[in-house]
Design an enzyme around this catalytic site. Structure first.
Site, mmCIF file in Angstrom:
data_model
loop_
_atom_site.group_PDB
_atom_site.id
_atom_site.type_symbol
_atom_site.label_atom_id
_atom_site.label_comp_id
_atom_site.label_asym_id
_atom_site.label_seq_id
_atom_site.Cartn_x
_atom_site.Cartn_y
_atom_site.Cartn_z
ATOM 1 C CD GLU A 57 -16.817 33.596 39.936
ATOM 2 O OE1 GLU A 57 -16.442 34.668 39.407
ATOM 3 O OE2 GLU A 57 -17.331 33.544 41.072
ATOM 4 C CD GLU A 101 -20.592 34.272 43.534
ATOM 5 O OE1 GLU A 101 -19.802 33.327 43.743
ATOM 6 O OE2 GLU A 101 -21.565 34.190 42.769
HETATM 7 C C1 3H9 Z 1 -15.949 30.257 42.400
HETATM 8 O O1 3H9 Z 1 -15.680 30.929 43.346
HETATM 9 C C2 3H9 Z 1 -17.332 29.811 42.053
HETATM 10 C C3 3H9 Z 1 -18.407 30.611 42.701
HETATM 11 O O2 3H9 Z 1 -18.858 31.661 41.871
HETATM 12 C C4 3H9 Z 1 -19.622 29.765 42.939
HETATM 13 C C5 3H9 Z 1 -19.539 28.871 44.078
HETATM 14 C C6 3H9 Z 1 -20.830 28.211 44.389
HETATM 15 N N1 3H9 Z 1 -9.295 26.824 44.798
HETATM 16 O O3 3H9 Z 1 -2.136 31.264 42.275
HETATM 17 P P1 3H9 Z 1 -1.255 30.936 43.398
HETATM 18 C C7 3H9 Z 1 -4.222 27.386 45.064
HETATM 19 S S1 3H9 Z 1 -14.732 29.672 41.369
HETATM 20 C C8 3H9 Z 1 -8.355 25.905 45.031
HETATM 21 O O4 3H9 Z 1 0.037 30.249 43.129
HETATM 22 P P2 3H9 Z 1 -0.956 33.742 43.900
HETATM 23 C C9 3H9 Z 1 -3.323 27.304 43.838
HETATM 24 O O5 3H9 Z 1 -3.648 26.171 43.066
HETATM 25 C C10 3H9 Z 1 -13.225 30.325 42.033
HETATM 26 N N2 3H9 Z 1 -7.034 26.208 45.054
HETATM 27 O O6 3H9 Z 1 -0.968 32.220 44.324
HETATM 28 C C11 3H9 Z 1 -1.956 27.212 44.484
HETATM 29 O O7 3H9 Z 1 -1.767 25.880 44.911
HETATM 30 P P3 3H9 Z 1 -0.344 25.170 44.782
HETATM 31 C C12 3H9 Z 1 -13.053 31.736 41.694
HETATM 32 C C13 3H9 Z 1 -6.684 27.465 44.825
HETATM 33 O O8 3H9 Z 1 -0.647 34.480 45.152
HETATM 34 C C14 3H9 Z 1 -2.087 28.087 45.734
HETATM 35 O O9 3H9 Z 1 -3.487 28.182 46.001
HETATM 36 N N3 3H9 Z 1 -11.765 32.172 42.139
HETATM 37 C C15 3H9 Z 1 -7.630 28.465 44.556
HETATM 38 O O10 3H9 Z 1 -0.121 33.939 42.695
HETATM 39 C C16 3H9 Z 1 -1.534 29.484 45.561
HETATM 40 O O11 3H9 Z 1 -2.119 30.052 44.398
HETATM 41 C C17 3H9 Z 1 -10.700 32.226 41.333
HETATM 42 O O12 3H9 Z 1 -10.779 31.970 40.157
HETATM 43 C C18 3H9 Z 1 -8.994 28.104 44.559
HETATM 44 N N4 3H9 Z 1 -9.969 29.003 44.346
HETATM 45 O O13 3H9 Z 1 -2.444 34.084 43.455
HETATM 46 C C19 3H9 Z 1 -9.401 32.634 41.978
HETATM 47 N N5 3H9 Z 1 -6.982 29.634 44.351
HETATM 48 O O14 3H9 Z 1 0.555 25.980 45.652
HETATM 49 C C20 3H9 Z 1 -8.309 31.654 41.631
HETATM 50 C C21 3H9 Z 1 -5.677 29.367 44.485
HETATM 51 O O15 3H9 Z 1 -0.613 23.785 45.237
HETATM 52 N N6 3H9 Z 1 -7.068 31.970 42.278
HETATM 53 N N7 3H9 Z 1 -5.489 28.069 44.784
HETATM 54 O O16 3H9 Z 1 0.025 25.245 43.323
HETATM 55 C C22 3H9 Z 1 -6.251 32.951 41.863
HETATM 56 O O17 3H9 Z 1 -6.561 33.706 40.967
HETATM 57 C C23 3H9 Z 1 -4.917 33.078 42.529
HETATM 58 O O18 3H9 Z 1 -4.597 31.841 43.087
HETATM 59 C C24 3H9 Z 1 -4.841 34.154 43.633
HETATM 60 C C25 3H9 Z 1 -3.483 34.047 44.374
HETATM 61 C C26 3H9 Z 1 -4.957 35.518 42.945
HETATM 62 C C27 3H9 Z 1 -5.933 33.984 44.651
#
Ligand code: 3H9
Length: 699
Positions: free
Chosen positions: A126, A106
């Site tokens: 999301e 975004e």
């Molecule tokens: C949003 O954006 C709302 C908006 O529309 C509006 C806002 C106003 N936050 O998955 P991994 C942590 S909603 C906090 O193992 P990978 C994860 O917990 C968000 N923490 O690595 C982990 O911690 P730990 C929309 C996060 O390489 C560490 O990072 N975004 C977040 O396999 C490593 O992650 C999503 O839904 C986060 N957003 O995959 C994306 N993301 O080591 C969510 C990750 O302590 N994230 N962590 O267990 C993902 O899909 C995957 O983490 C990503 C990396 C593909 C980025």
């Protein structure tokens, strides 16, 4: 909290956002970005700005951990950053690498330009967290990519690769070399080209297919029954066509906030962290050595054995499939080939790839031929004596360092390890779920003697096989099947008391289960558990209530789909369950014999009586340390038993319901029925006003 820095490359100001590991927008970060943007605006030498992520470059969006806790009042948010970018007199280019997701995308969509390295994925995931994008994504994306592409990305949450994103108009350029160099060069080109610099908000969303909303709505009604978020995403994209931009953003925000406050979103956010917590196993760390698994063998070419062999072939690992019965082996290979051909026919796999994978599976007829492989999985009949014999032979033929795993779904893996004392550190359970090549769950059964190296090796292997591996302790049925017993027991009782198979299945699919228990029994085959019940009949307490319905069906040869009849009947070649009056009569007979007065039973009672035993047994499993966390139990039930992800799994659902309410219902049911003794942990948490999540937090 992370920060942001500003450096100058000639006339280009490069803002690097740094919040490891994925540059999520934690409190403090938006303020830092705003400050660097203001500095770039104020610096006359800067004529264009590049915005990029530090570390591996990902922008994972909003900080999911911060949801549900109040945002510090004085801190700006991402929604302050976005208009600041749009107001910038100097063109802003987002330079993307790795992942650019959610609020990350975004923010990028609000920039004048976007470029990305070739392996970047961009998406609005999301919906998987139970809400639509909440910082303008649903309004800007349709304006850049067209309504159809935006709708698919937002409703399904599936990201696009860089090339596709460029084609869709989301990216202005894909960079093959160094991203920073490419970004600076791109920004310089924009300076040279001069204003105007385009903004997504100023465009009109392009709709090609006026039927797209109706078609998507219909698809969601089937696929996302009971859920709010996918429909909410659709509504937000519709708004992009109906309202002026700023009003659309406000409407999106209202829908976002409504969804964020829902039980569905709390559940899905829980699952996000549960999926990551499950990988953390005490005693196993980065320093634990992991053995390379370059070859494997599977003993037993039944349904499980061939499914497991397929998993290895899919992961590119050569695997020998052993069965002493040449006919069984032949049937297994034919089934594997037909499975691959089906995938080729559906366009899921290329014909050459399918052949290559089939070529990795070598049929063998003697146990001696497993010698030389790194890992052997025993998948023979579920009988201890037979498994013990196989283990003894394997011990003598396998290489010294080879790991031996049992695919048993119930039996004592400690006892199997005791059969091979020399290598008991290299014995454990690998419980796959049927069909093994499809189901994501793998229970890794940790014996008392297994070495950290073996456990770490099998957990890493699980990931390579594309599985979600959950560590379970040794007990009858481990996590999933041990819990299943109480669930199926209630199905038998409910049938006797007056509910039909259709009523039971509809009540549970209405709750969100992928399939009802009667249909699942017919699919899996009723004879397997019948054989087990007969073998263990002497262990049953004769004074306890027992439902004979499933036994009676099996006595008539009704083993489920494979015999064309079980709880339902099936037309030849069809998997559609058809209610069968013969079954209704059989159930009525069983009820009459046991003196049960049948009555109408509502869906709520069915759900409560089938699901509360899961919670109760889950509490025991947690208390005994068979599961490391309540959230691991959730992962097991979501990935192995079709429990709705959007309800967060069994334990999370119980927390949401309130453990005091669950406990009270179990105690009430126990007043008139057997098998409802509340688990001590459940009683304790209910009386203290605590939740299973509290237990996880304290661990
Ligand atoms: C949003 O954006 C709302 C908006 O529309 C509006 C806002 C106003 N936050 O998955 P991994 C942590 S909603 C906090 O193992 P990978 C994860 O917990 C968000 N923490 O690595 C982990 O911690 P730990 C929309 C996060 O390489 C560490 O990072 N975004 C977040 O396999 C490593 O992650 C999503 O839904 C986060 N957003 O995959 C994306 N993301 O080591 C969510 C990750 O302590 N994230 N962590 O267990 C993902 O899909 C995957 O983490 C990503 C990396 C593909 C980025």
């Amino acid at each position: 909290m992370g920060g942001a820095s500003l450096e100058r490359e000639g006339a280009v100001g490069v803002i690097t956002i740094d919040n490891p590991p994925v540059n999520a927008m934690s409190p403090g970060l938006p303020g830092a970005i705003l400050a660097r943007l203001a500095e770039a605006q104020a610096d006359d030498a800067v004529e264009a700005v590049v915005l990029r992520g530090g570390g591996k470059g990902a922008f994972a969006g909003a900080d999911i951990r911060s949801f549900g806790t109040p945002w510090p009042e004085s801190e700006p948010t991402l929604r302050d950053v976005i208009p600041a970018i749009e107001r910038s007199a100097k063109p802003v280019t987002a330079a993307l690498a790795g992942y650019c997701l959610g609020g990350g995308l975004e923010m990028a969509l609000s920039c004048h330009y976007r470029i990305a390295s070739r392996k970047t994925q961009v998406g609005q995931p999301e919906v998987a967290l139970g809400f639509p994008p909440g910082a303008g994504g649903t309004q800007r994306l349709p304006r850049l990519a067209g309504v159809e592409t935006a709708l698919a990305m937002i409703v399904d949450g599936t990201p696009l690769g860089a090339a596709e994103a460029a084609e869709a108009g989301i990216l202005d350029r894909v960079i093959d070399g160094d991203l920073l160099e490419g970004a600076v060069a791109f920004a310089q080109e924009r300076i040279a080209a001069g204003a105007p610099h385009p903004l997504a908000r100023d465009r009109t969303p392009l709709l090609k297919d006026p039927e797209i909303f109706a078609a998507t709505r219909e698809r969601l009604e089937r696929r996302a029954r009971g859920q709010r978020a996918p429909i909410a995403c659709l509504e937000c994209v519709e708004v992009a066509l109906e309202l002026p931009f700023d009003e659309g953003v406000r409407r999106e925000r209202a829908i976002f906030e409504e969804c964020m406050a829902s039980a569905e979103s709390r559940a899905l956010r829980h699952v996000f962290f549960a999926e990551r917590a499950v990988r953390k196993v005490p005693g196993i760390g980065k320093e634990t050595p992991v053995r390379a698994i370059e070859s494997a063998a599977v003993v037993g070419a039944g349904t499980m054995g061939r499914g497991i062999a397929t998993c290895f072939a899919n992961a590119g690992i050569p695997v020998r499939l052993m069965d002493s019965d040449p006919l069984a082996l032949e049937r297994a290979l034919a089934a594997i080939r037909s499975d691959y051909e089906g995938r080729v026919a559906r366009g899921r796999l290329g014909a050459a790839d399918a052949e290559a994978r089939i070529g990795l599976i070598e049929p063998i007829e003697s146990l001696e031929r497993v010698a030389g492989t790194d890992l052997v999985i025993e998948a023979v009949f579920e009988e201890m004596a037979l498994k013990e014999e196989v283990f003894r032979t394997l011990d003598s033929v396998c290489d010294e360092g080879a790991i031996i795993a049992s695919n048993t779904s119930y039996l004592d893996v400690n006892r199997l390890a005791g059969i091979v004392p020399r290598r008991r550190g290299r014995v454990l359970g690998m419980h796959f779920f049927s069909p093994a090549q499809v189901m994501r769950l793998l229970e890794v059964v940790r014996t008392d003697s297994v070495s950290p190296e073996t456990l770490a090796t099998v957990l890493a292997l699980g990931r390579r096989l594309g599985k979600i591996a959950v560590v379970a302790g040794v007990c009858h049925g481990f996590i999933g099947n041990r819990m299943l017993e109480g669930y199926t027991r209630q199905v038998g009782f409910l049938l006797e008391e007056g509910a039909s198979p259709v009523e039971i299945d509809s009540a549970l699919t209405g709750f969100g289960m992928a399939m009802g228990p009667c249909a699942v029994g017919d699919l899996a085959g009723l004879d397997v558990s019948w054989r087990k019940r007969k073998a263990n009949a002497h262990l049953r307490d004769p004074s306890e209530r027992y439902s004979a319905v499933a036994d009676r069906l099996c006595e008539l040869g009704r083993f489920g789909q494979k015999t064309g009849a079980g709880y339902y009947r099936y037309e030849p070649g069809s998997r559609t369950p058809i209610p069968d009056p013969e079954v209704d009569a059989l159930i009525a007979d069983v009820a009459a014999e046991t003196g049960i007065n049948r009555r109408a039973i509502g869906a709520d009672e069915i759900v409560e009586r089938c699901l509360y035993p899961l919670v109760n047994e889950g509490a025991r499993i947690l208390d005994e340390g068979i599961a490391l966390r309540a959230s691991d139990i959730d992962i097991v039930w979501i990935n192995g038993y079709g429990f709705p992800r959007w309800r967060g799994g069994v334990m999370r659902w119980a927390d949401e319901t309130g453990l005091d309410a669950v406990h009270a219902a179990i105690a009430r049911l126990g007043e008139s029925q057997d098998h409802w003794e509340p688990a001590p942990l459940l009683s304790r948490l209910a009386s203290e006003g605590k939740s299973f999540a509290d237990v996880d937090r304290a661990a």
